[in-house]
Design an enzyme around this catalytic site. Structure first.
Site, PDB file in Angstrom:
ATOM      1  N   GLU A  43       0.821  -1.210   0.000  1.00  0.00           N
ATOM      2  CA  GLU A  43       0.000   0.000   0.000  1.00  0.00           C
ATOM      3  C   GLU A  43       0.858   1.264   0.000  1.00  0.00           C
ATOM      4  O   GLU A  43       0.560   2.223  -0.706  1.00  0.00           O
ATOM      5  CB  GLU A  43      -0.950   0.000   1.206  1.00  0.00           C
ATOM      6  N   TYR A 125      -6.935   6.097   4.852  1.00  0.00           N
ATOM      7  CA  TYR A 125      -7.037   5.260   3.653  1.00  0.00           C
ATOM      8  C   TYR A 125      -6.194   3.995   3.803  1.00  0.00           C
ATOM      9  O   TYR A 125      -6.674   2.881   3.582  1.00  0.00           O
ATOM     10  CB  TYR A 125      -6.578   6.033   2.401  1.00  0.00           C
ATOM     11  N   ASP A 143      -9.683   5.121  -3.458  1.00  0.00           N
ATOM     12  CA  ASP A 143      -8.483   5.676  -4.079  1.00  0.00           C
ATOM     13  C   ASP A 143      -8.872   6.395  -5.368  1.00  0.00           C
ATOM     14  O   ASP A 143     -10.060   6.574  -5.671  1.00  0.00           O
ATOM     15  CB  ASP A 143      -7.438   4.582  -4.324  1.00  0.00           C
TER      16      ASP A 143
END
Length: 271
Positions: A43, A125, A143
């Site tokens: 990520e 996030y 995203d």
């Protein structure tokens, strides 16, 4: 105001995206694991960076540092060296700091740390993404690709807020299939509903790299990584053919970002 969708709209949307994923989904190494550390690495690397660029870095990284404890125990200089070429190098410095915190305060338990700590470089996030891909939690994370899909599919105006998009994303989430759903959405946005095809631009765009401060930051980092000790501002300005005033501002920003340490008017990689 939150936009409502009908069950028919949601079912049709889910069938289309999941059907595409079953036939065309990409095989990626971080999709073959539920290890929260490995998913966290993917990520962070994927932030503002294309999958094809990330793949070789991710593979080498996991081979070199297979656990968060391994990463925490290495030096900042080694971490930055391994990151060179991937861009936005402060991500590496923050990741290293986060790894140290997780190893020391949570005994390497990534999920516990994400719940309990405020970690450098890891926002809402990323926290949700790690939980989704690790535990299949019924959460959403939006995203650039997912934002574009929702705006296109549900004819949203360009001024739709993050809160509205997250609410809509949660309405569309097939419960119990969050991991598969988010992987499917990301592939659908990256390969079908692209920015070029939809005309929907990201909220933010990168400035030109050539001649920019970002380029000079990368060059300075490479120079200091190959140096055995402190380098003076005068030496660095001469080597990079750059005015000392501009260079000093960039170097001091790199100090604030945790990449460098400063002693008087000399700089080195932060330990």
């Amino acid at each position: 105001m939150t936009r409502s969708t009908s069950p028919q709209q949601r079912n049709s949307f889910q069938r289309k995206v999941l059907g595409y994923y079953r036939q065309h989904g990409r095989s990626l190494p971080w999709r073959a694991t539920t290890d929260p550390y490995k998913i966290l690495i993917s990520e962070i690397m994927l932030q503002q960076t294309q999958v094809d660029r990330v793949l070789p870095y991710y593979t080498k990284w996991i081979s070199r540092w297979p656990t968060i404890t391994d990463l925490a125990q290495t030096s900042r200089k080694e971490v930055l060296h391994a990151w060179l070429g991937l861009g936005y190098n402060n991500r590496a410095a923050r990741l290293h700091a986060a790894a140290k915190s997780i190893a020391e305060r949570n005994q390497g338990n990534v999920l516990k740390a994400l719940e309990e700590e405020k970690l450098p470089g890891i926002g809402p996030y990323t926290k949700n993404a790690v939980r989704i891909f690790t535990t299949n939690a019924d959460l959403v994370t939006v995203d650039t690709n997912i934002r574009r899909i929702l705006m296109h599919e549900f004819k949203l105006p360009p001024f739709a807020t993050d809160k509205e998009l997250e609410a809509l994303a949660f309405q569309c989430l097939p419960r119990g299939r969050s991991r598969e759903w988010h992987n499917a959405l990301m592939d659908y946005g990256a390969t079908v509903l692209t920015s070029r095809k939809t005309g929907i631009k990201p909220k933010t765009s990168q400035s030109a790299f050539e001649g920019s401060d970002r380029q000079l930051r990368a060059q300075l980092l490479q120079t200091l990584l190959s140096s055995s000790g402190l380098r003076t501002l005068k030496e660095l300005a001469a080597q990079h053919s750059c005015p000392s005033s501009r260079l000093a501002n960039i170097l001091d920003t790199m100090v604030r970002d945790g990449l460098l340490e400063k002693r008087k008017r000399s700089y080195a990689i932060k330990n």
